[in-house]
Design an enzyme around this catalytic site. Structure first.
Site, PDB file in Angstrom:
ATOM      1  N   PRO A 257      25.287 -11.981  37.509  1.00 41.15           N
ATOM      2  CA  PRO A 257      25.045 -10.836  36.647  1.00 41.15           C
ATOM      3  C   PRO A 257      23.644 -10.279  36.893  1.00 41.15           C
ATOM      4  CG  PRO A 257      25.572 -12.828  35.381  1.00 41.15           C
ATOM      5  CD  PRO A 257      25.197 -13.235  36.755  1.00 41.15           C
ATOM      6  N   GLU A 258      23.605  -9.145  37.560  1.00 45.29           N
ATOM      7  CA  GLU A 258      22.364  -8.417  37.735  1.00 45.29           C
ATOM      8  C   GLU A 258      22.439  -7.206  36.799  1.00 45.29           C
ATOM      9  OE1 GLU A 258      21.466  -7.896  41.968  1.00 45.29           O
ATOM     10  OE2 GLU A 258      22.850  -9.505  42.461  1.00 45.29           O
TER      11      GLU A 258
ATOM     12  N   LYS B 214      17.750  -8.545  32.764  1.00 44.77           N
ATOM     13  CA  LYS B 214      19.064  -9.188  32.781  1.00 44.77           C
ATOM     14  C   LYS B 214      19.353  -9.880  31.451  1.00 44.77           C
ATOM     15  CE  LYS B 214      18.452 -10.022  37.719  1.00 44.77           C
ATOM     16  NZ  LYS B 214      18.254 -11.060  38.763  1.00 44.77           N
TER      17      LYS B 214
ATOM     18  N   HIS C 248      35.548 -23.639  30.536  1.00 44.28           N
ATOM     19  CA  HIS C 248      34.110 -23.478  30.731  1.00 44.28           C
ATOM     20  C   HIS C 248      33.422 -22.739  29.584  1.00 44.28           C
ATOM     21  CE1 HIS C 248      34.389 -25.322  34.583  1.00 44.28           C
ATOM     22  NE2 HIS C 248      35.252 -24.432  35.009  1.00 44.28           N
TER      23      HIS C 248
ATOM     24  N   ARG D 135      28.298 -23.216  35.391  1.00 43.04           N
ATOM     25  CA  ARG D 135      27.191 -24.097  35.775  1.00 43.04           C
ATOM     26  C   ARG D 135      26.230 -24.411  34.634  1.00 43.04           C
ATOM     27  NH1 ARG D 135      25.137 -22.070  41.551  1.00 43.04           N
ATOM     28  NH2 ARG D 135      23.803 -23.869  41.347  1.00 43.04           N
TER      29      ARG D 135
ATOM     30  N   ARG E 102      17.051 -17.846  49.585  1.00 42.98           N
ATOM     31  CA  ARG E 102      18.147 -16.966  49.191  1.00 42.98           C
ATOM     32  C   ARG E 102      18.753 -16.340  50.434  1.00 42.98           C
ATOM     33  NH1 ARG E 102      17.303 -15.670  44.105  1.00 42.98           N
ATOM     34  NH2 ARG E 102      19.545 -15.772  44.043  1.00 42.98           N
TER      35      ARG E 102
END
Length: 277
Positions: free
Chosen positions: A2-3, A59, A97, A116, A267
DNA sequence: AGTTGTGTTGAAGA
DNA sequence: ATCTTCAACACAAC
């Protein structure tokens, strides 16, 4: 994941779905997501408050509540906010989740789903918001973000790589790994270029493409490269028009040269070695 | 079956 | 100080 465009999509949807609703409870099986206070206090702070506004800063997702409280949500890498309806009297999560649920009236609920478990929830008061967000850089979609402003933020960072700067939330907020690669491709600038080496024309092109790429991505409801989903668990549309991100070994859509992948600051970074100078 | 990489970011290390 | 590396965690791909 999510940007800026993904977070903006979520915020836009939440405004329609849960604005004005009252919080009737909170459930979690992963307390570590909660920052700033203990679970019992967290629940007490939320209980009975109404959601009066929903905003994005960088964000971060802000749920403004009554009594000057703000529920701050950060999705980090795999977080989702799923808007669902509760089966009365049952703690009903729609996915394994989901580790927290904001229970609302009218049997509505907001599931904080996070594979995560890096995402965070925190309640702050409006007086500490400015302090909390002090280091967050300018919103690249705001009118205040001008070419002049971009040039100013580049001034003191001449030796750094341009991609690193795009992803630095303290300078410009909201651009992550996917859009950094896409913006640099659109601007025809190689990601490893140092800021000091950029010409005025290149910076202008970069500025233009930060705006256009992000706007287009918001319009297409974000990029679902892997985990990202909106509040109804639906994918975005921008992944269909990615030019370089994740395209290692494929042909550049502009010139046919094979797209390369390099690592910058741990990255993955994708670019066309011919189009991007 | 074990290793590697993954969109984020703060905290620790150099 | 400032920049780089690591850790939080789960899972898919190799």
């Amino acid at each position: 994941m999510p940007e800026l465009p993904e977070v903006q999509t979520i915020v836009n949807d939440l405004r329609k779905e849960i604005s004005g609703e009252k919080i009737t409870g909170f459930w979690t099986d992963w307390k570590k997501s909660i920052k700033g206070c203990q679970l019992a206090e967290f629940k007490a702070k939320l209980n009975g408050e109404k959601i009066i506004a929903i905003e994005r800063i960088g964000k971060n997702i802000l749920l403004r509540l009554t009594h000057q409280k703000i529920l701050l949500v950060h999705l980090r890498m795999t977080g989702k906010l799923l808007f669902t309806r509760r089966v009365p009297n049952i703690t009903s999560k729609t996915d394994r989740h989901t580790h927290s649920i904001l229970l609302l009236n009218k049997n509505k609920q907001l599931e904080f789903n996070d594979i995560r478990k890096f995402g965070t929830l925190e309640i702050i008061s409006t007086d500490t918001l400015a302090e909390k967000m002090q280091k967050i850089g300018i919103n690249p979609l705001s009118p205040a973000f001008t070419l002049k402003k971009l040039n100013l933020s580049l001034l003191s960072k001449k030796n750094k790589a341009i991609k690193t700067l795009l992803m630095n939330q303290d300078v410009i907020s909201g651009i992550g790994n996917i859009y950094a690669s896409e913006i640099l491709f659109a601007a025809k600038i190689a990601p490893q270029r140092s800021i000091g080496s950029l010409t005025a024309e290149e910076i202008a092109e970069l500025f233009k493409n930060i705006k256009t790429i992000l706007k287009k991505a918001v319009k297409l409801r974000g990029t679902s490269f892997s985990d990202y989903r909106d509040t109804k668990n639906k994918k975005g549309g921008f992944q269909e028009i990615l030019k370089v991100y994740g395209k290692t070994g494929k042909k550049c859509p502009a010139c046919g040269t094979i797209i390369e992948k390099i690592t910058m600051g741990q990255r993955s970074t994708f670019y066309c070695p011919r189009c991007q100078k």
